[in-house]
Motif scaffolding. Structure first.
Motif, PDB file in Angstrom:
ATOM      1  N   ARG A  88      42.316   5.115  19.518  1.00  0.00           N
ATOM      2  CA  ARG A  88      41.527   6.066  19.135  1.00  0.00           C
ATOM      3  C   ARG A  88      41.885   7.276  19.985  1.00  0.00           C
ATOM      4  O   ARG A  88      42.228   7.138  21.220  1.00  0.00           O
ATOM      5  N   HIS A 130      36.786  -1.180  18.570  1.00  0.00           N
ATOM      6  CA  HIS A 130      37.112  -0.931  17.392  1.00  0.00           C
ATOM      7  C   HIS A 130      36.655  -1.722  16.073  1.00  0.00           C
ATOM      8  O   HIS A 130      36.901  -1.352  15.259  1.00  0.00           O
ATOM      9  N   ARG A 165      39.555   7.310  13.951  1.00  0.00           N
ATOM     10  CA  ARG A 165      40.733   7.225  14.725  1.00  0.00           C
ATOM     11  C   ARG A 165      40.591   8.568  15.719  1.00  0.00           C
ATOM     12  O   ARG A 165      41.144   8.692  16.799  1.00  0.00           O
TER      13      ARG A 165
END
Length: 208
Positions: free
Chosen positions: A17, A96, A124
């Motif tokens: 990310r 995540h 993202r």
């Protein structure tokens, strides 16, 4: 152009990310720009590729401000839970696999709302904004190291103060009360934010 620059930050490696921060004085247009960029990135790359995370969700509650004797200074750096905000940014970088719930600030209530927003696992790019992301004060200095880029959102003082006046009147203050709060609190806060401009990677100017 700004959407393209935001898209360029999206990691090419799956599972990673990027965090884009936006600092700026009160009513500079940070939240409006951040939401537009999130919409633009999602329109180009697909739904839920970008998410919005406001620093304002970490305002201390009115009850805590009253307890601390800071109610008349709401919006100053020490009226936020900076440690909670920094912890959230770290969690967003490392987590995540599960949704991350994020507080938001309700301007009608003038209170933070727990879990008002969510960052889904597939996100993202996270765009976060707030007054003090570039600040060097205690706790705030940790924010910059957690961001891939930090933009300074600028607007002329007259424009910002017109926006603030409308905001405070909508929030229930009389016009004289709104002018007094702008003079006693918003302007000093804006001066502090401006002093940290050099800590940002670029300047983006908004207008009415």
């Amino acid at each position: 152009m700004l959407v393209e620059d935001a898209i360029a930050l999206v990691p090419s490696i799956p599972g990673r990310r990027a965090l884009l921060g936006m600092a700026g004085a009160p009513a500079a247009g940070k939240s409006t720009l951040a939401r537009r960029l999130v919409h633009g990135v999602n329109a180009r790359l697909g739904a839920d590729m970008a998410a919005y995370v406001p620093m304002d969700g970490f305002h201390l509650s009115n009850a805590q401000l009253a307890r601390l004797g800071r109610a008349g200074r709401k919006g100053a750096p020490d009226t936020f839970d900076v440690d909670g905000y920094v912890h959230l940014l770290r969690r967003l970088r490392s987590s995540h696999e599960r949704p991350v719930y994020v507080p938001e600030f309700d301007r009608r209530l003038e209170e933070p709302i727990a879990a008002g927003l969510v960052v889904l696992p597939q996100v993202r790019l996270i765009i976060t904004e707030g007054n003090y992301l570039a600040d060097d004060g205690p706790g705030w200095e940790a924010v910059r190291d957690l961001l891939d880029e930090l933009w300074f959102v600028d607007a002329p003082r007259a424009v910002r103060e017109r926006r603030l006046l409308r905001r405070h009147i909508r929030g229930g203050r009389s016009e004289p009360e709104a002018h007094a709060f702008i003079a006693s609190s918003e302007r000093p806060n804006a001066d502090r934010v401006e002093a940290a401009r050099a800590n940002c990677n670029r300047v983006v100017t908004t207008r009415e």
